[in-house]
Write a protein that holds these residues in place. Structure first.
Motif, PDB file in Angstrom:
ATOM      1  N   GLY A  66       0.823  -1.206   0.000  1.00  0.00           N
ATOM      2  CA  GLY A  66       0.000   0.000   0.000  1.00  0.00           C
ATOM      3  C   GLY A  66       0.852   1.249   0.000  1.00  0.00           C
ATOM      4  N   THR A  67       0.287   2.343   0.466  1.00  0.00           N
ATOM      5  CA  THR A  67       0.969   3.630   0.470  1.00  0.00           C
ATOM      6  C   THR A  67       2.195   3.580   1.371  1.00  0.00           C
ATOM      7  N   LEU A  68       3.324   4.063   0.841  1.00  0.00           N
ATOM      8  CA  LEU A  68       4.587   4.096   1.582  1.00  0.00           C
ATOM      9  C   LEU A  68       5.248   5.454   1.388  1.00  0.00           C
ATOM     10  N   SER A  69       6.111   5.802   2.314  1.00  0.00           N
ATOM     11  CA  SER A  69       6.971   6.967   2.082  1.00  0.00           C
ATOM     12  C   SER A  69       8.053   6.522   1.102  1.00  0.00           C
ATOM     13  N   VAL A  70       8.695   7.472   0.465  1.00  0.00           N
ATOM     14  CA  VAL A  70       9.783   7.141  -0.452  1.00  0.00           C
ATOM     15  C   VAL A  70      10.889   6.404   0.314  1.00  0.00           C
ATOM     16  N   ASN A  71      11.161   6.815   1.549  1.00  0.00           N
ATOM     17  CA  ASN A  71      12.172   6.131   2.365  1.00  0.00           C
ATOM     18  C   ASN A  71      11.780   4.678   2.635  1.00  0.00           C
ATOM     19  N   GLU A  72      10.519   4.435   2.965  1.00  0.00           N
ATOM     20  CA  GLU A  72      10.055   3.057   3.220  1.00  0.00           C
ATOM     21  C   GLU A  72      10.152   2.212   1.953  1.00  0.00           C
ATOM     22  N   VAL A  81      17.703   6.156  -1.323  1.00  0.00           N
ATOM     23  CA  VAL A  81      16.542   7.037  -1.420  1.00  0.00           C
ATOM     24  C   VAL A  81      16.591   7.810  -2.738  1.00  0.00           C
ATOM     25  N   ALA A  82      17.782   8.202  -3.167  1.00  0.00           N
ATOM     26  CA  ALA A  82      17.922   8.947  -4.429  1.00  0.00           C
ATOM     27  C   ALA A  82      17.483   8.091  -5.617  1.00  0.00           C
ATOM     28  N   ALA A  83      17.950   6.836  -5.671  1.00  0.00           N
ATOM     29  CA  ALA A  83      17.570   5.948  -6.780  1.00  0.00           C
ATOM     30  C   ALA A  83      16.070   5.667  -6.745  1.00  0.00           C
ATOM     31  N   THR A  84      15.534   5.481  -5.563  1.00  0.00           N
ATOM     32  CA  THR A  84      14.094   5.235  -5.443  1.00  0.00           C
ATOM     33  C   THR A  84      13.307   6.462  -5.870  1.00  0.00           C
ATOM     34  N   GLY A  85      13.798   7.641  -5.499  1.00  0.00           N
ATOM     35  CA  GLY A  85      13.138   8.884  -5.909  1.00  0.00           C
ATOM     36  C   GLY A  85      13.086   9.023  -7.419  1.00  0.00           C
ATOM     37  N   ARG A  86      14.187   8.650  -8.083  1.00  0.00           N
ATOM     38  CA  ARG A  86      14.210   8.698  -9.561  1.00  0.00           C
ATOM     39  C   ARG A  86      13.211   7.702 -10.152  1.00  0.00           C
ATOM     40  N   ALA A  87      13.143   6.515  -9.556  1.00  0.00           N
ATOM     41  CA  ALA A  87      12.179   5.518 -10.047  1.00  0.00           C
ATOM     42  C   ALA A  87      10.753   6.024  -9.860  1.00  0.00           C
TER      43      ALA A  87
END
Length: 183
Positions: A66-72, A81-87
């Motif tokens: 379900g809903t997650l923070s970008v960090n989670e 976190v940077a790579a996840t943010g780009r995704a």
């Protein structure tokens, strides 16, 4: 051996197969099953875009959790976190993920699947499951019974770790359908 070359896996003529023979047979089986499922499934626009593995895995994790923070999400993916943010940026651009500020902390960005992503994932997985059911339905009954018994023994034994929750969560429907050609 190139990945496009079909392997011929045959049973040993005498004795037990080696670990390498069994590993090769499993690889051959999984490769053929995945290739068959990919070549015979419905065309899905999001799977034909420029999505990489981390994008697709992000969708699966969001579907499972379900809903997650970008960090989670980054922690679940074992990515920075940077790579996840780009995704996430790419998935937002494609209309597959919504990103919004957390109501309690505006510094935190929360992400969730859009309705379109939910529909696409369910449709994509449903097509894959249909193809697997068709394959299982094509097996002669005695072979299907042996195959089921061996898989069940391996799954229930202490041979593998638990299933990936992201993968089990994408099942389109509970396992209630019977294979085609089965009474």
């Amino acid at each position: 051996m190139s990945s496009t070359t079909a392997r011929s896996t045959s049973a040993p003529t005498s004795g037990s197969p080696s670990i390498a023979d069994v590993a090769d047979a499993i690889h051959d089986f999984v490769s053929r099953l995945v290739n068959d499922a990919n070549s015979n499934s419905v065309d899905h626009s999001f799977m034909n875009s420029d999505l990489g593995f981390s994008h697709f895995k992000s969708l699966l994790v969001l579907r499972a959790k379900g809903t997650l923070s970008v960090n989670e999400l980054a922690e679940s993916l074992s990515l920075s976190v940077a790579a996840t943010g780009r995704a996430v940026d790419k998935l937002v651009q494609l209309g597959l993920v919504d990103r919004r500020e957390d109501t309690a902390d505006r510094r935190v960005k929360r992400v969730s699947l859009t309705g379109e992503a939910e529909k696409e994932l369910a449709s994509w997985m449903g097509a894959k499951e249909d193809r697997v059911r068709d394959f299982v339905g094509s097996l002669p009954d005695p072979l299907r019974d042996r195959f089921f018994n061996v898989l069940t023994e391996v799954i229930n034994g202490d041979y593998l770790g638990p299933a990936d929750p992201a993968m089990t969560a994408i099942r389109s429907t509970p396992n209630t359908a019977t294979p085609k050609g089965t009474p």
